[in-house]
Design a protein around this motif. Sequence first.
Motif, PDB file in Angstrom:
ATOM      1  N   ALA A   1       0.786  -1.318   0.165  1.00  0.00           N
ATOM      2  CA  ALA A   1       0.076  -0.278  -0.106  1.00  0.00           C
ATOM      3  C   ALA A   1       0.568   1.162  -0.182  1.00  0.00           C
ATOM      4  N   VAL A   2       2.031   1.311   0.824  1.00  0.00           N
ATOM      5  CA  VAL A   2       3.351   2.847   1.145  1.00  0.00           C
ATOM      6  C   VAL A   2       3.838   2.904  -0.277  1.00  0.00           C
ATOM      7  N   ALA A   3       4.250   1.615  -1.342  1.00  0.00           N
ATOM      8  CA  ALA A   3       4.776   1.703  -2.141  1.00  0.00           C
ATOM      9  C   ALA A   3       4.103   1.610  -3.454  1.00  0.00           C
ATOM     10  N   SER A   4       2.690   1.288  -3.197  1.00  0.00           N
ATOM     11  CA  SER A   4       1.524   2.038  -4.416  1.00  0.00           C
ATOM     12  C   SER A   4       1.385   3.083  -4.196  1.00  0.00           C
ATOM     13  N   GLY A   5       1.550   4.145  -3.256  1.00  0.00           N
ATOM     14  CA  GLY A   5       0.619   5.424  -2.843  1.00  0.00           C
ATOM     15  C   GLY A   5       2.371   6.044  -3.593  1.00  0.00           C
TER      16      GLY A   5
END
Length: 354
Positions: free
Chosen positions: A86-90
């Motif tokens: 999720a963090v990497a997607s953002g």
Amino acid sequence: MNDRLDCSKESVAVSLTRKDFESEQDVRWCPGCGDYSLLAQIQKLLPQLGIARENFAFVSGIGCSSRFPYYMDTYGMHAIHGRAPAVASGLKLARPELSVWVVTGDGDALAIGGNHFIHAIRRNIGLKIVLLNNRIYGLTKGQFSPTTELGEKTKTSPYGNIDRPFSAAALALGAGATFVARVVDTDLAQLGPILARAAAHPGTAFVEVLQNCIVFNDGAYAALTDKKQRDELRLVLEHGQPLRFGSNGERGIRLAGLRPEIVSVAGAPGVPEGEGVALSELAVHDESDPHGSLAFLLAQFAAPEFPLPLGIFRAVAAPAFEDMNAAIEDTARQQRGAGDLASLLAGGDTWTVA
């Protein structure tokens, strides 16, 4: 993570070496841990990609493998349990030009992080997800994980694990992954090239690394690394080649309809004359199959019935999420002009709660 790196400046072509990607942090994994192998191979690979160091980012969750960003002299983040995708997607959506890597473990990715894992893959967002699978919770001292084998005795399964384990590769393929590979941590001849293929893949690239935990699950993959028996237990996938295994390629996989079966290969060393099937009868691996049917079938293979497939299961082209998102943003700007955050927050329906 390093103050001396400034990704606000335009990147320039520079000559980098492995040393440039080694941080000043002491590497704190147990001696003999398979994580060292991945770290060395990635630090060796990145200088070859022609990408400025400030344009790499490594994101992790929680677990032994998730210490990875500390040991890379790049930007990165040690995030919370299971939420690295999720963090990497953002990050990838905000800065699509970055090469964003997620380093995770079987517990971090497939238990608490399972939902984030499958949806990052479903979207085909441009992340390189590397899952270190040691079939155990190492950092929390030896509990069974989503990939622990049936019957395995652990701290939380003293009478034997009764949870059916995930096949991480099958899970990724089921979520629609466009690039899926599996490799053993000590197989450097295969690990390096697979990581290079993953780095070049547009969209999500998923690599499962079968990794030894020398303290809490030592020998989990001993048979796959034993020179005396590994050829009988490994099915090395090569695009366009028949599915063969054995020390002399004397056995292969044939499809009887949708059912795979192991057969002897006629003419191979060790196969009696007049026995076996022709090479043309074996199934042929096609990593570019748009449907991924054979890849998904192979991802179900497990001992003792079948050899374990290693290599690239699937590598197909599909639109990357961040590219489609950028196109939507461009369309919105053309139709509605530049955004105004203050107006957005103050606009629309409002009401007062007394």
